[in-house]
Design an enzyme around this catalytic site. Structure first.
Site, PDB file in Angstrom:
ATOM      1  N   GLY A 218       0.770  -1.227   0.000  1.00  0.00           N
ATOM      2  CA  GLY A 218       0.000   0.000   0.000  1.00  0.00           C
ATOM      3  C   GLY A 218       0.804   1.281   0.000  1.00  0.00           C
ATOM      4  O   GLY A 218       0.239   2.372   0.066  1.00  0.00           O
TER       5      GLY A 218
ATOM      6  N   ASP B  66       4.367  -9.986  -7.576  1.00  0.00           N
ATOM      7  CA  ASP B  66       3.464  -9.774  -6.450  1.00  0.00           C
ATOM      8  C   ASP B  66       2.138 -10.478  -6.709  1.00  0.00           C
ATOM      9  O   ASP B  66       1.468 -10.167  -7.698  1.00  0.00           O
ATOM     10  CB  ASP B  66       3.236  -8.267  -6.285  1.00  0.00           C
ATOM     11  CG  ASP B  66       2.453  -7.921  -5.028  1.00  0.00           C
ATOM     12  OD1 ASP B  66       1.830  -8.831  -4.452  1.00  0.00           O
ATOM     13  OD2 ASP B  66       2.465  -6.752  -4.635  1.00  0.00           O
TER      14      ASP B  66
ATOM     15  N   GLY C 126       2.728   2.309  -2.485  1.00  0.00           N
ATOM     16  CA  GLY C 126       2.852   2.848  -3.835  1.00  0.00           C
ATOM     17  C   GLY C 126       4.005   2.300  -4.640  1.00  0.00           C
ATOM     18  O   GLY C 126       4.416   2.894  -5.637  1.00  0.00           O
ATOM     19  N   LYS C 127       4.512   1.118  -4.258  1.00  0.00           N
ATOM     20  CA  LYS C 127       5.673   0.601  -4.978  1.00  0.00           C
ATOM     21  C   LYS C 127       5.320   0.177  -6.403  1.00  0.00           C
ATOM     22  O   LYS C 127       6.144   0.322  -7.311  1.00  0.00           O
ATOM     23  CB  LYS C 127       6.327  -0.552  -4.221  1.00  0.00           C
ATOM     24  CG  LYS C 127       5.474  -1.766  -4.009  1.00  0.00           C
ATOM     25  CD  LYS C 127       6.190  -2.764  -3.121  1.00  0.00           C
ATOM     26  CE  LYS C 127       5.376  -4.024  -2.946  1.00  0.00           C
ATOM     27  NZ  LYS C 127       4.023  -3.773  -2.405  1.00  0.00           N
ATOM     28  N   THR C 128       4.094  -0.320  -6.625  1.00  0.00           N
ATOM     29  CA  THR C 128       3.699  -0.672  -7.992  1.00  0.00           C
ATOM     30  C   THR C 128       3.670   0.567  -8.875  1.00  0.00           C
ATOM     31  O   THR C 128       4.187   0.561  -9.995  1.00  0.00           O
ATOM     32  CB  THR C 128       2.324  -1.355  -7.988  1.00  0.00           C
ATOM     33  OG1 THR C 128       2.431  -2.613  -7.319  1.00  0.00           O
ATOM     34  CG2 THR C 128       1.820  -1.587  -9.405  1.00  0.00           C
ATOM     35  N   SER C 129       3.086   1.655  -8.382  1.00  0.00           N
ATOM     36  CA  SER C 129       3.028   2.898  -9.152  1.00  0.00           C
ATOM     37  C   SER C 129       4.429   3.414  -9.451  1.00  0.00           C
ATOM     38  O   SER C 129       4.727   3.837 -10.577  1.00  0.00           O
ATOM     39  CB  SER C 129       2.232   3.961  -8.389  1.00  0.00           C
ATOM     40  OG  SER C 129       0.901   3.544  -8.188  1.00  0.00           O
TER      41      SER C 129
ATOM     42  N   THR D  36      -7.507   0.885  -6.567  1.00  0.00           N
ATOM     43  CA  THR D  36      -6.771  -0.374  -6.473  1.00  0.00           C
ATOM     44  C   THR D  36      -7.094  -1.148  -5.200  1.00  0.00           C
ATOM     45  O   THR D  36      -7.386  -2.354  -5.263  1.00  0.00           O
ATOM     46  CB  THR D  36      -5.267  -0.122  -6.588  1.00  0.00           C
ATOM     47  OG1 THR D  36      -4.999   0.456  -7.868  1.00  0.00           O
ATOM     48  CG2 THR D  36      -4.483  -1.414  -6.439  1.00  0.00           C
TER      49      THR D  36
END
Length: 571
Positions: free
Chosen positions: A18, A45, A20-23, A501
């Site tokens: 949560g 992930d 923001g590592k994907t973004s 998300t």
């Protein structure tokens, strides 16, 4: 950001769920591609949403990202990887061995541990085999939440060590030929991770105490694994633009306090900061804004009607009716499951109930979430994987191994050294904890979504594995699924945030639970701005966006909604 200027070939993004590592991983891959670099973005992930962020349907093989030259992406699906792994291991024996033996091998390979090693197998092939990613200048990995990442990155040593020391030719993963063939690739993955000129670990955090503490633990543990080239990105740093907005002032102050109290080891790392934006970074334009230096103008947000939902007190009223039972908080990491579990446990104990608060999440710290002196009637614990594993090993050797000869005991000891043993031991502890709810209220802060589903779905596979090692299945394990399916015994609370998300991932979690015949009791939307009066432009924009997701929850996902307002005291 500093790490972008002289980017290494391999870039790993990790951190508490949560943050923001994907973004940030997607934005980094996009930025490198737009500089003319050939980039492969990889998600390992189980709860990844890079399809949604990139607006491109992805599979387990590289695909071009819509609208971007030089950028390809893939999403390693753990379940699909496990299916392919099983076939690779079992396939050569079809027609060579009796059908009953082949079916037994397939059953052995049906547990959560197989899913774990199969996902790693796909990951290691990209990192450890020089031919696997030829033609790319950079590999950008959007890795799993912290606990899963640590396991993923430690597997090369664990599995290669197990392969070298196991002499029986079999394991909880079936014939070891399937693993031994990958030894060189695994060794290459370990080597690549440790070389600072090839690999950068980007630790992503929010300006919040729990997230920064988790990043510090991750940094230290990965450094011990040899991953020493690290960079910290603090994402979502808020600066109030309306001094008259008390919520904005409190949000900014909380972030600054967290940054000032950052653990020393983390503070020494090179650091970048990204501001909290008015809109979640979806699509290519949103990703460009995330890394951009100038924030776009924020148009005035029209007010939208949002469902009111129930209050926290109404939730507690419903949970205390039977005076016993299990209460589980589930959801993606970073949505506040641990804090919510602690608040529920304290509230129930304060009403005179006997309550036990615990966690199956290796990254959670429920005792810290409670804070201060425990109310009368509340006990706090956690499932310690190391202690549970040792206890399980000793029990198996004392029971199943008691009547074996020396050679048989050696083989059993080797089997119990496999990484699967920890999974079995933790699962048994989870089942024992749920069984405690026969006599008291047990509040469980569970692991992030992917791990939780593996845990719940693995019951039958664990029955087989327990029978293979110890020839017995404990009553609490046998009764676990019936208890989880009983709405009078177990109250599943899906926790999320009022954003796209988290809501979609919570919906996917609910679908998985329903496939297992488990019906959630309610959804909790945590840290919502909707009930508050805010005037800061960024906060007003984010508040306006929440109405859409709150309406979607009630109309499409679940009729019972609890809305928890943002508070500087809770995260």
């Amino acid at each position: 950001m500093q790490f972008l200027e002289n980017a290494t070939r391999n870039l790993f993004f990790t951190g508490k769920g949560g943050v923001g590592k994907t973004s940030l991983a997607c934005a980094t891959a996009l930025a490198l591609a737009e500089r003319g670099k050939r980039v492969l973005l990889v998600s390992t992930d189980p709860a990844s949403n890079i399809d949604e962020v990139l607006e491109t349907d992805l599979t387990g093989t590289p695909r071009p990202v819509n609208g971007v030259d030089n950028l390809h992406a893939l999403n390693i699906d753990p379940e699909k990887a496990a299916e392919e792994y099983r076939e690779r291991v079992v396939g050569p024996y079809r027609g060579q061995l009796p059908d009953a033996i082949v079916r037994s091998m397939e059953e052995q390979l049906s547990g959560a541990c197989t899913v774990e090693i199969a996902a790693f197998d796909a990951f290691a092939g990209l990192l450890g085999d020089p031919r696997a990613a030829e033609g790319y200048d950079h590999l950008v990995f959007d890795t799993a939440p912290t606990g899963h990442t640590l396991r993923l990155l430690s597997l090369p040593s664990a599995w290669s060590g197990y392969i070298e020391t196991n002499t029986s030719g079999t394991s909880c993963l079936g014939p070891l030929e399937g693993l031994s063939a990958q030894k060189d690739v695994y060794a290459g993955a370990v080597e690549a991770l440790a070389e600072a000129d090839r690999t950068t670990l980007v630790l992503v955090s929010r300006p919040e105490g729990a997230a920064l503490d988790e990043a510090a633990r991750t940094s230290e543990e990965l450094r011990d694994l040899g991953v020493k080239n690290q960079h910290l990105v603090v994402n979502g740093v808020f600066r109030a633009t309306d001094a008259d907005d008390p919520v904005a002032r409190a949000l900014e102050a909380r972030g600054q306090r967290a940054l000032e109290a950052m653990p020393a080891g983390l503070a020494e790392l090179p650091r970048s900061e990204r501001p909290l934006r008015a809109h979640a970074p979806m699509g290519l334009d949103g990703l460009r804004i995330l890394l951009g230096e100038q924030a776009p103008d924020i148009p005035e947000q029209p007010a939208e009607d949002a469902p009111e939902g129930e209050s926290f007190e109404q939730l507690i009223d419903s949970l205390e009716r039977d005076g016993r039972g299990a209460v589980m908080t589930l959801g993606k990491g970073g949505v506040g499951k641990t804090t919510l579990a602690a608040r529920i446990a304290v509230a129930l104990a304060s009403r005179g109930h006997s309550v036990h608060l615990t966690t199956t999440d290796p990254a959670a710290h429920v005792a810290a979430a409670v804070g201060g002196e425990l109310p009368t009637g509340l006990t706090v614990g956690r499932v310690d994987p190391k202690a549970e594993t040792e206890r399980y090993r000793e029990h198996v050797m004392a029971t199943a191994g008691a009547d074996m000869d020396e050679e048989g005991r050696k083989l059993l000891e080797e089997d119990l050294r496999s990484p699967c043993t920890e999974e079995i031991a933790v699962f048994q502890a989870f089942a024992r904890t749920v069984a405690r709810a026969e006599d008291e209220i047990v509040v469980l802060d569970t692991a992030p979504t992917g791990h939780t589903i593996l845990l719940l779905d693995a019951a039958q596979a664990y029955h087989r594995e327990l029978g293979r090692q110890s020839q017995e299945v404990a009553p609490e394990v046998e009764q676990l699924l019936p208890r989880l399916r009983d709405p009078h015994y177990t109250h599943m609370l899906i926790c999320t945030l009022p954003e796209a998300t988290p809501v979609h991932e919570a919906a996917a979690l609910q679908a998985d639970l329903r496939r297992a015949e488990i019906e959630p009791a309610a959804w909790i939307v945590n840290q919502s701005l909707t009930p508050l009066a805010v005037t800061d432009p960024v906060l007003r924009a984010r508040q306006a966006q929440e109405a859409r997701w709150l309406r979607e929850i009630v109309s499409e996902h679940h009729s019972r909604l609890i809305i928890e307002p943002w508070s500087e005291d809770y995260s």
